[in-house]
Scaffold this active site. Structure first.
Site, PDB file in Angstrom:
ATOM      1  N   GLN A   1       0.827  -1.202   0.000  1.00  9.56           N
ATOM      2  CA  GLN A   1       0.000   0.000   0.000  1.00  9.56           C
ATOM      3  C   GLN A   1       0.861   1.252   0.000  1.00  9.56           C
ATOM      4  O   GLN A   1       1.909   1.313   0.645  1.00  9.56           O
ATOM      5  CB  GLN A   1      -0.916  -0.012   1.223  1.00  9.56           C
ATOM      6  CG  GLN A   1      -1.909   1.134   1.287  1.00  9.56           C
ATOM      7  CD  GLN A   1      -2.765   1.045   2.546  1.00  9.56           C
ATOM      8  OE1 GLN A   1      -2.770   0.030   3.227  1.00  9.56           O
ATOM      9  NE2 GLN A   1      -3.474   2.112   2.850  1.00  9.56           N
TER      10      GLN A   1
ATOM     11  N   CYS B   1      -6.248   0.138   1.773  1.00  9.51           N
ATOM     12  CA  CYS B   1      -5.795  -1.180   2.211  1.00  9.51           C
ATOM     13  C   CYS B   1      -6.785  -2.255   1.796  1.00  9.51           C
ATOM     14  O   CYS B   1      -6.417  -3.403   1.544  1.00  9.51           O
ATOM     15  CB  CYS B   1      -5.603  -1.192   3.729  1.00  9.51           C
ATOM     16  SG  CYS B   1      -7.106  -0.809   4.665  1.00  9.51           S
TER      17      CYS B   1
ATOM     18  N   ASN C   1      -0.915  -8.391   5.928  1.00 14.11           N
ATOM     19  CA  ASN C   1      -1.146  -6.960   6.066  1.00 14.11           C
ATOM     20  C   ASN C   1      -0.723  -6.282   4.759  1.00 14.11           C
ATOM     21  O   ASN C   1       0.429  -6.416   4.341  1.00 14.11           O
ATOM     22  CB  ASN C   1      -0.311  -6.415   7.230  1.00 14.11           C
ATOM     23  CG  ASN C   1      -0.580  -4.948   7.509  1.00 14.11           C
ATOM     24  OD1 ASN C   1      -1.103  -4.227   6.665  1.00 14.11           O
ATOM     25  ND2 ASN C   1      -0.206  -4.497   8.700  1.00 14.11           N
TER      26      ASN C   1
ATOM     27  N   HIS D   1      -8.523  -1.611   9.472  1.00 16.76           N
ATOM     28  CA  HIS D   1      -7.574  -2.009   8.433  1.00 16.76           C
ATOM     29  C   HIS D   1      -7.972  -3.381   7.901  1.00 16.76           C
ATOM     30  O   HIS D   1      -8.377  -4.253   8.666  1.00 16.76           O
ATOM     31  CB  HIS D   1      -6.175  -2.061   9.056  1.00 16.76           C
ATOM     32  CG  HIS D   1      -5.057  -2.217   8.084  1.00 16.76           C
ATOM     33  ND1 HIS D   1      -4.781  -1.285   7.116  1.00 16.76           N
ATOM     34  CD2 HIS D   1      -4.128  -3.194   7.943  1.00 16.76           C
ATOM     35  CE1 HIS D   1      -3.730  -1.679   6.426  1.00 16.76           C
ATOM     36  NE2 HIS D   1      -3.321  -2.838   6.917  1.00 16.76           N
TER      37      HIS D   1
ATOM     38  N   TRP E   1       0.227  -3.461   4.136  1.00 17.63           N
ATOM     39  CA  TRP E   1       1.368  -2.561   4.278  1.00 17.63           C
ATOM     40  C   TRP E   1       2.692  -3.286   4.045  1.00 17.63           C
ATOM     41  O   TRP E   1       3.724  -2.649   3.860  1.00 17.63           O
ATOM     42  CB  TRP E   1       1.385  -1.942   5.679  1.00 17.63           C
ATOM     43  CG  TRP E   1       0.293  -0.948   5.914  1.00 17.63           C
ATOM     44  CD1 TRP E   1      -0.507  -0.366   4.980  1.00 17.63           C
ATOM     45  CD2 TRP E   1      -0.107  -0.411   7.185  1.00 17.63           C
ATOM     46  NE1 TRP E   1      -1.400   0.492   5.572  1.00 17.63           N
ATOM     47  CE2 TRP E   1      -1.171   0.486   6.930  1.00 17.63           C
ATOM     48  CE3 TRP E   1       0.317  -0.602   8.495  1.00 17.63           C
ATOM     49  CZ2 TRP E   1      -1.816   1.188   7.937  1.00 17.63           C
ATOM     50  CZ3 TRP E   1      -0.330   0.105   9.500  1.00 17.63           C
ATOM     51  CH2 TRP E   1      -1.373   0.986   9.217  1.00 17.63           C
TER      52      TRP E   1
END
Length: 676
Positions: free
Chosen positions: A108, A114, A319, A285, A321
């Protein structure tokens, strides 16, 4: 808020081969196999034109300027001057894919999407689906041997409301100081994530419109499937072992059947958004679920194959990220992994890279996550070893026309009783004693209209059981059989269990007078005879010699008692048929009883006040059914329901002969055809 018959292949081998190939390909053929060009742009034509002109493609429908970044003029949000660069200006050796697509590829960027990145992670694991979203990937890849083929143009495919669309983009990407500002890939020269994000932003109207969204929406757009959400905390899965085990088995089955799974921890306030918990998870998230497995503890070698092995249920997540992982039990490098053999760790693909991917036990999953989303690809093929569904699909509109007119179709939810039934109405049948029915309502996406202050409508639906032969619109509310919650979201889903009979579903906005387009999909185990109810009453014939109905009669056959025995066990398998003016309605069979309860309701639009209601009782046999008796009942004008117990008599050769059994019937007749 409150509320097609398919010809059989010749030969067993042909059928077997077709069945096996179907499992992986049915999702690629959802709705029409024809892919519509988005905004009328045809990829092959535009690429050929660019090659002929010797110029790299520039997309006039999504230009490389601030209008494609921001829909509401928020230009100053980025920390620097934006430059639009092509991949070859960012890296000397750009590639669409580096060693294929992987759930860990994309990271991201500065955009709060996300949910979209998590959807990409889930999708990257399903090759058949991925090839649908990114078609002709080899042809689109940079070719160093033939640089003349490079035209600066790419295309992707999304399922948008009413079918698959082909979205064309140029490859100019927004950068600051030569670096991508939005999605990037772990490999610096891999660009499929950034280009896919650009195509999705084009559909949404601008990159800014992807800031905050629903992960289910992206999963549906990638697959054409239907999404279901489970509220883990609200339903208290973490403290109910039976529900927890059932959920794990379902998630594992859905994962094996190529469904896409994701999860999230809801944030109670704006301040909590993207706040990290004490165990490393991020609130507000979205996480992609990349595996659901039983993991065995201890030795798993050949000597222990027949031994009792302890196992734990586990989930692998990622995740978007690419960092900030779970820090609890079974986190990367934790001592709990010492209990798992090397062979078992290899079997499940365990790595301890700092890539945002991690494992956790299913108990902890249910304890810490609040929402689970499953986007399933519903199998509607006749040729499959897996469960298949029958689908009815409708495109409709809520329109605010003159009151009581055919265009007055925006009546609001059930709270607005005076206008509720003015909404569009659709019927469907349940052909088994009891069936699981899946209903999916989707409104047309409004993200591209954010700059005009237009947001999604609050939508939902209401299901009512109706008469077995209902074919005209409802004019009086029936008892509720099922219904959804109302939500300001693009999609609403409900799974419910319904008994045999005909039902009417009313999709609505929460408030009356609100206009919009919607898609309604109804899935049942058997053919459901789905159809929109358009007319209020029977249409007037163009021939003057054909009379028009003058009465509406509602017949309810509750059941019968003391029927004639039909087998050596002293029982029967009776069903009934109601007839009137050439129309007949049949009940289901009640097995092994002389006192059946059919609870069959039918409507008859009668042209003659003298026509009789005829009831026949039959016994279901393997070869030929047997008539147990019949009765004829007068139905004069009388709006008050009258209950009658009528005797059965023989038919044909036994005409006029009294037969065992009494049938209980309730009849009401109206001169207002709009009464029911």
């Amino acid at each position: 808020m409150t509320e097609a018959i398919v010809p059989l292949e010749s030969g067993i081998r042909q059928l077997f081969n077709r069945t096996l190939s179907n499992r992986s390909s049915f999702a690629s053929n959802l709705f029409s196999p024809v892919c519509k060009p988005f905004k009328g742009q045809v990829y092959e034509d535009l690429k050929h034109q660019a090659q002929e002109a010797g110029q790299l493609f520039e997309d006039p429908e999504f230009p490389a300027d601030d209008t494609s970044l921001f829909s509401q003029g928020n230009v100053g949000q980025l920390p620097g001057q934006v430059e639009w660069k092509r991949p070859k200006e960012i890296h000397a050796n750009p590639k669409l894919f580096v060693d294929g697509a992987c759930s860990c590829d994309v990271i991201q960027g500065m955009l709060g999407n996300c949910w979209f990145v998590a959807a990409c992670s889930s999708l990257a694991q399903e090759k058949e689906l991925w090839n649908k979203v990114i078609p002709d990937s080899e042809e689109q890849e940079w070719n160093d041997e033939h640089p003349e083929n490079y035209a600066g143009i790419f295309h992707f495919r999304f399922w948008l409301f009413d079918g698959w669309y082909d979205i064309v983009i140029d490859d100019r990407l927004p950068t600051i100081d030569g670096q991508l500002i939005y999605i990037k890939s772990r490999d610096k020269n891999e660009f499929w994530g950034a280009l896919l994000e650009k195509a999705y932003a084009k559909v949404a109207g601008a990159y800014e419109n992807l800031d905050g969204g629903n992960l289910c929406d992206a999963l549906i757009d990638f697959t054409g499937g239907i999404a279901e959400t489970f509220e883990l905390q609200e339903e208290k899965y973490y403290e109910n072992d039976e529900k927890k085990i059932s959920l794990f088995r379902m998630m594992r089955s859905e994962s094996e059947n190529h469904s896409l799974l994701s999860c999230a921890i809801s944030a109670a306030s704006q301040e909590e958004m993207e706040a990290r918990t004490e165990v490393g998870l991020v609130k507000g998230h979205a996480y992609g679920i990349t595996a659901v497995k039983k993991v065995y503890i201890g030795e798993t070698g050949l000597m222990s194959l027949f031994a009792e092995k302890e196992k734990i249920y586990m989930v692998r997540m990622r995740n978007p990220w690419g960092q900030k992982e779970w820090t609890g039990p079974f986190s990367d490098g934790s001592e709990e992994w010492e209990k798992i053999s090397a062979s078992e760790r290899e079997r499940i693909g365990l790595t301890f890279d700092e890539d945002g991917e991690f494992w956790m036990t299913f108990d902890d999953f249910c304890k810490y996550f609040t929402d689970l989303s499953i986007c399933r690809l519903v199998n509607t093929s006749w040729f499959s070893f897996n469960k298949t569904w029958s689908e009815a699909c409708f495109l409709g509109k809520w329109t605010a026309g003159p009151p009581k007119s055919e265009t007055d179709r925006a009546g609001g939810c059930f709270n607005h009783k005076n206008t509720f039934l003015q909404n569009p109405q659709y019927r469907f049948d349940v052909e088994t004693d009891e069936d699981t029915v899946m209903i999916f309502l989707m409104q047309k996406d409004r993200r591209a209209l954010r700059s005009k202050g237009i947001s999604h409508l609050v939508i939902g639906f209401h299901v009512m059981k109706v008469e077995a032969n209902r074919r005209y619109r409802l004019h009086s509310v029936k008892e509720k059989a099922a219904g959804s919650q109302y939500a300001m979201s693009r999609n609403v889903f409900q799974r419910c269990s319904l008994k045999y009979g005909r039902y009417v579903i009313v999709p609505t906005t929460f408030e009356p007078g609100q206009e919009g387009e919607f898609l309604l999909r109804i899935f049942t185990s058997k053919a459901n005879n789905g159809k929109e109810l358009v007319h209020d009453v029977p249409s007037q014939s163009m021939w003057p010699c054909i009379s028009y109905p003058c009465l509406l009669t509602k017949v309810f056959v509750k059941g019968a008692s003391e029927l004639e025995k039909q087998d050596r066990f002293g029982s029967a398998d009776p069903y009934c048929i109601i007839k009137c003016e050439g129309e007949r309605v049949r009940s289901p069979v009640c097995h092994e009883t002389l006192n059946p309860e059919w609870n069959l309701t039918a409507l008859f639009y009668r042209k003659s006040p003298d026509s009789l209601i005829k009831i026949q009782v039959w016994n279901s046999n393997v070869v030929m059914d047997t008539c147990l008796g019949k009765a004829s009942i007068e139905a004069p004008l009388n709006p008050e329901p009258v209950v009658k117990e009528v005797e059965l008599f023989g038919r044909l050769q036994e005409k006029g002969v009294k037969k065992p059994g009494i049938v209980t019937v309730e009849i009401a007749t109206y001169d207002d055809l709009l009464f029911c």
